[in-house]
Write a protein that holds these residues in place. Structure first.
Motif, mmCIF file in Angstrom:
data_model
loop_
_atom_site.group_PDB
_atom_site.id
_atom_site.type_symbol
_atom_site.label_atom_id
_atom_site.label_comp_id
_atom_site.label_asym_id
_atom_site.label_seq_id
_atom_site.Cartn_x
_atom_site.Cartn_y
_atom_site.Cartn_z
ATOM 1 N N ASP A 40 -6.193 -6.007 0.312
ATOM 2 C CA ASP A 40 -7.070 -5.612 1.536
ATOM 3 C C ASP A 40 -8.001 -4.656 1.207
ATOM 4 O O ASP A 40 -8.087 -3.363 1.907
ATOM 5 N N HIS A 84 0.822 -1.229 -0.071
ATOM 6 C CA HIS A 84 -0.216 0.090 0.099
ATOM 7 C C HIS A 84 0.749 1.279 -0.036
ATOM 8 O O HIS A 84 0.829 2.004 0.943
ATOM 9 N N GLU A 97 -6.648 1.388 -0.489
ATOM 10 C CA GLU A 97 -7.244 0.083 -0.355
ATOM 11 C C GLU A 97 -8.440 -0.297 -1.153
ATOM 12 O O GLU A 97 -9.504 -0.677 -0.606
#
Length: 374
Positions: A224, A184, A260
């Motif tokens: 995620d 991320h 995300e």
């Protein structure tokens, strides 16, 4: 470009944490050419039926077009207690436990996942619904497991200097255990977001990739997902403030990386271009998963009925199957009868005439009690 599907996805059923609607995710996945997707809400399986219904609707259209079915994967991101789920010693700091992504590979696995999640709520709840290693051993059949985010046991132990955590899961689940990579990275300097997670992910990823080679465990990559599109990151950030009861302008509040979103195959290929096997292995997981029906008739408790009211056998003699069909496939006034095709679906859904006789018998007794009470 490597093919890819999402295996770690939170919907709005991850209350005040996930923002995505199931139908929107399915639509985006199908539109992007994905062959399936999982949902893995925190500690719950609330969205499973909705996912099944959405996919059934999509697959009806795909079948008419000669396309292969879009495959739903039913899962849950569970919390694994650090010791046992019954042990609620506050001194251990075990307020939730390690994260673990658990996916049902087949109907047996689906039933075992239901059992794990139910037991996590019934006798494992402590801040969060928690399972433990004993239950994972007992109900491991038919399950595929991924090591989850950096809150998972294996990544967490890696960051703490313990490199032995993966072996237990690999011994239990064998080739159905995967080490999970996440990245991320916040590249836009103008975005106000969590920038601390990515370096930790990179540290964990280096060891996960090494462990994968050393122990013969395959890698998968996930994102995620907590919201549908890049543009909804700000709205999700507001949702987190509601969840944590913190002010939006608090510089010290919890933040996500705003990476995300439910990324496309192309976006995921860009992020994980150096580990194509992690992308390809998401398809391996998909191919392992069977398509099965989770619908079933109602599961009702058995209510004893006084003999003076009558017996079920008397009801079988009193009413024919046609009588039951007419009653259960029309409205409360006996009108607006369903078509034969739709009517038979109702009979099948209720478990057939053998079960409907019992339903009728108990319903008539309930009506008697209601009238007497009134």
């Amino acid at each position: 470009m490597e093919d890819f599907i999402h295996l770690h996805v939170h919907t709005h059923y991850s209350i005040l944490d996930g923002q995505s609607k199931v139908a929107n995710l399915v639509k985006k996945a199908v539109g992007d050419g994905m062959r399936g997707m999982a949902i893995t809400d925190h500690g719950v399986m609330y969205g499973v039926k909705e996912l099944a219904d959405c996919c059934a609707k999509v697959n009806k259209e795909r079948k008419a077009e000669g396309l292969e079915p879009f495959k739903p994967i039913f899962g849950c991101e569970m919390y694994v207690a650090r010791r046992t789920k019954e042990d609620k010693d506050k001194a251990m700091g075990d307020n939730s436990g390690y994260h673990l992504v658990v996916l049902a590979k087949n109907y047996k696995g689906y039933k075992n996942l239901i059992k794990l999640v139910s037991r996590a709520w019934v006798d494992g709840y402590y801040y969060k619904p928690r399972t433990d290693r004993a239950d994972l051993e007992r109900y491991h059949e038919g399950l595929i497991v991924c090591s989850a985010c950096i809150a998972g046991e294996v990544p967490r132990k890696i960051l703490d200097g313990d490199l032995e955590g993966a072996q237990w899961y690999h011994d239990l689940f064998g080739d159905d255990y995967y080490l999970e990579l996440q990245r991320h990275e916040v590249k836009d300097p103008s975005v106000v977001a969590n920038r601390e997670t990515f370096p930790l992910q990179q540290r964990a990823n280096r060891e996960l990739i090494r462990l994968a080679k050393e122990l013969g465990i395959k890698l998968v990559c996930t994102n995620d997902c907590h919201f549908e599109n890049r543009e909804t990151a700000e709205a999700h950030d507001h949702l987190l403030c509601l969840s944590t009861q913190e002010d939006l302008d608090d510089p010290n509040r919890m933040r996500y990386s705003k990476q995300e979103w439910f990324k496309t195959r192309e976006e995921m290929n860009e992020v994980f271009a150096d580990v194509p096997e992690a992308l390809a292995n998401t398809i391996e997981v998909l191919d392992k998963v069977e398509i099965y029906d989770i619908d079933h008739g109602p599961i009702m408790p058995f209510f004893p009925i006084p003999e003076e009211f009558g017996t079920e056998e008397e009801w079988r003699q009193k009413y024919s199957e046609q009588d039951l069909y007419n009653e259960f496939t029309s409205d409360e006034k006996g009108q607006n009868q369903l078509s034969p095709e739709e009517g038979q679906k109702v009979i099948d859904r209720l478990g057939g005439y053998d079960k409907i006789y019992r339903i009728k018998f108990e319903a008539d007794y309930l009506a008697k009690l209601a009238y007497e009470g009134a």
